[in-house]
Write a protein that holds these residues in place. Structure first.
Motif, PDB file in Angstrom:
ATOM      1  N   VAL A  19       2.373  18.184  -3.093  1.00 23.10           N
ATOM      2  CA  VAL A  19       1.458  17.066  -2.937  1.00 23.10           C
ATOM      3  C   VAL A  19       1.710  16.459  -1.563  1.00 23.10           C
ATOM      4  O   VAL A  19       2.862  16.259  -1.167  1.00 23.10           O
ATOM      5  CB  VAL A  19       1.692  15.990  -4.030  1.00 23.10           C
ATOM      6  N   LYS A  20       0.633  16.193  -0.842  1.00 21.03           N
ATOM      7  CA  LYS A  20       0.777  15.493   0.435  1.00 21.03           C
ATOM      8  C   LYS A  20      -0.516  14.763   0.752  1.00 21.03           C
ATOM      9  O   LYS A  20      -1.534  14.972   0.095  1.00 21.03           O
ATOM     10  CB  LYS A  20       1.179  16.441   1.552  1.00 21.03           C
ATOM     11  N   ILE A  21      -0.457  13.935   1.766  1.00 22.16           N
ATOM     12  CA  ILE A  21      -1.626  13.166   2.172  1.00 22.16           C
ATOM     13  C   ILE A  21      -2.404  13.961   3.217  1.00 22.16           C
ATOM     14  O   ILE A  21      -1.843  14.381   4.228  1.00 22.16           O
ATOM     15  CB  ILE A  21      -1.212  11.798   2.726  1.00 22.16           C
ATOM     16  N   LYS A  22      -3.682  14.156   2.947  1.00 27.36           N
ATOM     17  CA  LYS A  22      -4.550  14.847   3.886  1.00 27.36           C
ATOM     18  C   LYS A  22      -5.236  13.770   4.716  1.00 27.36           C
ATOM     19  O   LYS A  22      -5.972  12.935   4.170  1.00 27.36           O
ATOM     20  CB  LYS A  22      -5.579  15.698   3.153  1.00 27.36           C
ATOM     21  N   PRO A  23      -5.008  13.758   6.028  1.00 30.11           N
ATOM     22  CA  PRO A  23      -5.620  12.711   6.875  1.00 30.11           C
ATOM     23  C   PRO A  23      -7.142  12.779   6.842  1.00 30.11           C
ATOM     24  O   PRO A  23      -7.724  13.838   6.651  1.00 30.11           O
ATOM     25  CB  PRO A  23      -5.093  13.036   8.275  1.00 30.11           C
ATOM     26  N   ARG A  24      -7.747  11.631   7.042  1.00 27.91           N
ATOM     27  CA  ARG A  24      -9.220  11.574   7.128  1.00 27.91           C
ATOM     28  C   ARG A  24      -9.680  12.395   8.310  1.00 27.91           C
ATOM     29  O   ARG A  24      -9.052  12.410   9.350  1.00 27.91           O
ATOM     30  CB  ARG A  24      -9.680  10.140   7.310  1.00 27.91           C
ATOM     31  N   SER A  25     -10.837  13.026   8.131  1.00 28.31           N
ATOM     32  CA  SER A  25     -11.359  13.802   9.271  1.00 28.31           C
ATOM     33  C   SER A  25     -12.508  13.098   9.926  1.00 28.31           C
ATOM     34  O   SER A  25     -13.028  12.158   9.522  1.00 28.31           O
ATOM     35  CB  SER A  25     -11.799  15.181   8.800  1.00 28.31           C
ATOM     36  N   GLU A  69       0.827  -1.208   0.000  1.00 28.59           N
ATOM     37  CA  GLU A  69       0.000   0.000   0.000  1.00 28.59           C
ATOM     38  C   GLU A  69       0.861   1.257   0.000  1.00 28.59           C
ATOM     39  O   GLU A  69       0.525   2.246  -0.637  1.00 28.59           O
ATOM     40  CB  GLU A  69      -0.953   0.009   1.201  1.00 28.59           C
ATOM     41  N   LYS A  70       1.994   1.215   0.683  1.00 29.44           N
ATOM     42  CA  LYS A  70       2.908   2.364   0.681  1.00 29.44           C
ATOM     43  C   LYS A  70       3.441   2.613  -0.735  1.00 29.44           C
ATOM     44  O   LYS A  70       3.581   3.759  -1.164  1.00 29.44           O
ATOM     45  CB  LYS A  70       4.060   2.102   1.654  1.00 29.44           C
ATOM     46  N   ALA A  71       3.721   1.544  -1.462  1.00 30.05           N
ATOM     47  CA  ALA A  71       4.183   1.678  -2.853  1.00 30.05           C
ATOM     48  C   ALA A  71       3.080   2.276  -3.727  1.00 30.05           C
ATOM     49  O   ALA A  71       3.342   3.152  -4.554  1.00 30.05           O
ATOM     50  CB  ALA A  71       4.617   0.321  -3.405  1.00 30.05           C
ATOM     51  N   ARG A  72       1.843   1.843  -3.520  1.00 26.69           N
ATOM     52  CA  ARG A  72       0.716   2.416  -4.278  1.00 26.69           C
ATOM     53  C   ARG A  72       0.548   3.896  -3.958  1.00 26.69           C
ATOM     54  O   ARG A  72       0.286   4.713  -4.836  1.00 26.69           O
ATOM     55  CB  ARG A  72      -0.576   1.674  -3.943  1.00 26.69           C
ATOM     56  N   GLU A  73       0.693   4.223  -2.691  1.00 29.58           N
ATOM     57  CA  GLU A  73       0.586   5.613  -2.242  1.00 29.58           C
ATOM     58  C   GLU A  73       1.664   6.474  -2.906  1.00 29.58           C
ATOM     59  O   GLU A  73       1.393   7.585  -3.365  1.00 29.58           O
ATOM     60  CB  GLU A  73       0.757   5.630  -0.723  1.00 29.58           C
ATOM     61  N   SER A  74       2.864   5.953  -2.980  1.00 28.51           N
ATOM     62  CA  SER A  74       3.969   6.682  -3.625  1.00 28.51           C
ATOM     63  C   SER A  74       3.696   6.894  -5.111  1.00 28.51           C
ATOM     64  O   SER A  74       3.972   7.969  -5.653  1.00 28.51           O
ATOM     65  CB  SER A  74       5.283   5.921  -3.464  1.00 28.51           C
ATOM     66  N   THR A  75       3.131   5.895  -5.761  1.00 28.01           N
ATOM     67  CA  THR A  75       2.773   6.027  -7.177  1.00 28.01           C
ATOM     68  C   THR A  75       1.705   7.097  -7.351  1.00 28.01           C
ATOM     69  O   THR A  75       1.768   7.914  -8.270  1.00 28.01           O
ATOM     70  CB  THR A  75       2.283   4.677  -7.738  1.00 28.01           C
ATOM     71  N   CYS A  76       0.732   7.112  -6.465  1.00 24.14           N
ATOM     72  CA  CYS A  76      -0.344   8.102  -6.520  1.00 24.14           C
ATOM     73  C   CYS A  76       0.226   9.514  -6.325  1.00 24.14           C
ATOM     74  O   CYS A  76      -0.156  10.452  -7.037  1.00 24.14           O
ATOM     75  CB  CYS A  76      -1.393   7.794  -5.457  1.00 24.14           C
ATOM     76  N   TRP A  95      -9.041   5.072  -0.070  1.00 23.98           N
ATOM     77  CA  TRP A  95      -8.154   4.280  -0.903  1.00 23.98           C
ATOM     78  C   TRP A  95      -6.800   4.056  -0.263  1.00 23.98           C
ATOM     79  O   TRP A  95      -6.177   3.018  -0.459  1.00 23.98           O
ATOM     80  CB  TRP A  95      -7.965   4.935  -2.265  1.00 23.98           C
ATOM     81  N   HIS A  96      -6.313   5.020   0.481  1.00 22.67           N
ATOM     82  CA  HIS A  96      -4.998   4.900   1.123  1.00 22.67           C
ATOM     83  C   HIS A  96      -5.184   4.796   2.633  1.00 22.67           C
ATOM     84  O   HIS A  96      -6.187   5.258   3.171  1.00 22.67           O
ATOM     85  CB  HIS A  96      -4.120   6.103   0.773  1.00 22.67           C
ATOM     86  N   THR A  97      -4.204   4.233   3.305  1.00 18.99           N
ATOM     87  CA  THR A  97      -4.355   3.965   4.731  1.00 18.99           C
ATOM     88  C   THR A  97      -4.450   5.231   5.576  1.00 18.99           C
ATOM     89  O   THR A  97      -5.164   5.263   6.559  1.00 18.99           O
ATOM     90  CB  THR A  97      -3.176   3.106   5.248  1.00 18.99           C
ATOM     91  N   LYS A  98      -3.765   6.288   5.193  1.00 21.61           N
ATOM     92  CA  LYS A  98      -3.743   7.492   6.023  1.00 21.61           C
ATOM     93  C   LYS A  98      -4.774   8.538   5.620  1.00 21.61           C
ATOM     94  O   LYS A  98      -5.105   9.415   6.391  1.00 21.61           O
ATOM     95  CB  LYS A  98      -2.356   8.127   5.993  1.00 21.61           C
ATOM     96  N   GLY A  99      -5.247   8.516   4.389  1.00 20.54           N
ATOM     97  CA  GLY A  99      -6.183   9.531   3.921  1.00 20.54           C
ATOM     98  C   GLY A  99      -6.102   9.700   2.424  1.00 20.54           C
ATOM     99  O   GLY A  99      -5.742   8.778   1.703  1.00 20.54           O
ATOM    100  N   SER A 100      -6.397  10.907   1.963  1.00 14.88           N
ATOM    101  CA  SER A 100      -6.440  11.191   0.534  1.00 14.88           C
ATOM    102  C   SER A 100      -5.173  11.919   0.087  1.00 14.88           C
ATOM    103  O   SER A 100      -4.716  12.839   0.758  1.00 14.88           O
ATOM    104  CB  SER A 100      -7.663  12.061   0.240  1.00 14.88           C
ATOM    105  N   VAL A 101      -4.628  11.518  -1.044  1.00 16.35           N
ATOM    106  CA  VAL A 101      -3.476  12.211  -1.620  1.00 16.35           C
ATOM    107  C   VAL A 101      -4.009  13.463  -2.312  1.00 16.35           C
ATOM    108  O   VAL A 101      -4.947  13.389  -3.101  1.00 16.35           O
ATOM    109  CB  VAL A 101      -2.718  11.307  -2.614  1.00 16.35           C
ATOM    110  N   CYS A 102      -3.419  14.620  -1.989  1.00 17.73           N
ATOM    111  CA  CYS A 102      -3.924  15.897  -2.504  1.00 17.73           C
ATOM    112  C   CYS A 102      -2.818  16.703  -3.174  1.00 17.73           C
ATOM    113  O   CYS A 102      -1.705  16.786  -2.674  1.00 17.73           O
ATOM    114  CB  CYS A 102      -4.495  16.736  -1.355  1.00 17.73           C
ATOM    115  N   LEU A 103      -3.175  17.325  -4.303  1.00 14.22           N
ATOM    116  CA  LEU A 103      -2.306  18.266  -5.007  1.00 14.22           C
ATOM    117  C   LEU A 103      -2.806  19.663  -4.665  1.00 14.22           C
ATOM    118  O   LEU A 103      -3.969  19.973  -4.883  1.00 14.22           O
ATOM    119  CB  LEU A 103      -2.372  18.038  -6.519  1.00 14.22           C
ATOM    120  N   TYR A 104      -1.934  20.480  -4.126  1.00 13.93           N
ATOM    121  CA  TYR A 104      -2.299  21.843  -3.744  1.00 13.93           C
ATOM    122  C   TYR A 104      -1.957  22.800  -4.883  1.00 13.93           C
ATOM    123  O   TYR A 104      -1.122  22.505  -5.734  1.00 13.93           O
ATOM    124  CB  TYR A 104      -1.582  22.231  -2.452  1.00 13.93           C
ATOM    125  N   ALA A 105      -2.594  23.958  -4.883  1.00 12.04           N
ATOM    126  CA  ALA A 105      -2.464  24.913  -5.986  1.00 12.04           C
ATOM    127  C   ALA A 105      -1.046  25.437  -6.144  1.00 12.04           C
ATOM    128  O   ALA A 105      -0.674  25.883  -7.220  1.00 12.04           O
ATOM    129  CB  ALA A 105      -3.437  26.066  -5.801  1.00 12.04           C
TER     130      ALA A 105
END
Length: 166
Positions: free
Chosen positions: A160-166, A38-45, A146-156
């Motif tokens: 890019v970083k993972i935004k934790p679930r709220s 899953e970490k590898a998938r997260e890195s690809t994302c 989809w990812h264990t920690k939250g959603s992968v987000c691209l900022y303006a």
């Protein structure tokens, strides 16, 4: 003196002990392998979203510093989805697919990411974003599960970083 003929095989108890040890090791290692996968998938994302971010910046450079007015899916607002509009800036169509896309959004929508929280509603997306570039999420996974920690987000601003679930 009697000599006992003993064959060189294993007893049933020895075989059961070996099987039990293998089962215990497997139960310890499977979660580790699953987390690594899953970490590898997260890195690809993350890499995919960085490439999409670079394509968006190239598009903005060509169009007077304006981000595209595009929808995430075909039934959403303006004509043309994000992947159709910035397609000339993206060389690999696989960047539109999150490898952890369990909902198969990529197959139905053509991409696994949502674009700009309805950014297409603004006449000038870039002027809306300019005041809060580092906090405005431009692109994110369709699902935060989809990812264990939250959603992968691209900022303006391009990071890019993972935004934790709220």
């Amino acid at each position: 003196m009697k000599r006992h003929d003993r064959r060189g095989g294993f007893t049933l108890i020895e075989l059961l002990v070996v099987i039990a040890i293998i089962a215990i090791l497997a139960s310890i290692l499977f979660p580790v392998f699953s987390r690594a996968r899953e970490k590898a998938r997260e890195s690809t994302c993350i890499s995919n979203e960085k490439q999409i971010g670079a394509a968006l910046m190239m598009y903005a450079s060509d169009y007077d510093e304006e981000f595209p007015l595009a929808a995430s899916s075909s039934g959403d607002g303006p004509p043309g989805t994000l992947n159709q509009i910035i397609e000339p800036y993206v060389k690999n169509s696989q960047v539109w697919r999150c490898p952890s896309d369990k909902d198969k959004a990529w197959q139905t929508e053509g991409l696994s990411y949502d674009y700009g929280n309805g950014l297409y509603q603004y006449a000038s997306p870039s002027s809306f974003i300019n005041n809060n570039e580092s906090t405005f999420i431009l692109l994110f996974d369709f699902s935060s599960n989809w990812h264990t920690k939250g959603s992968v987000c691209l900022y303006a601003d391009g990071h890019v970083k993972i935004k934790p679930r709220s």
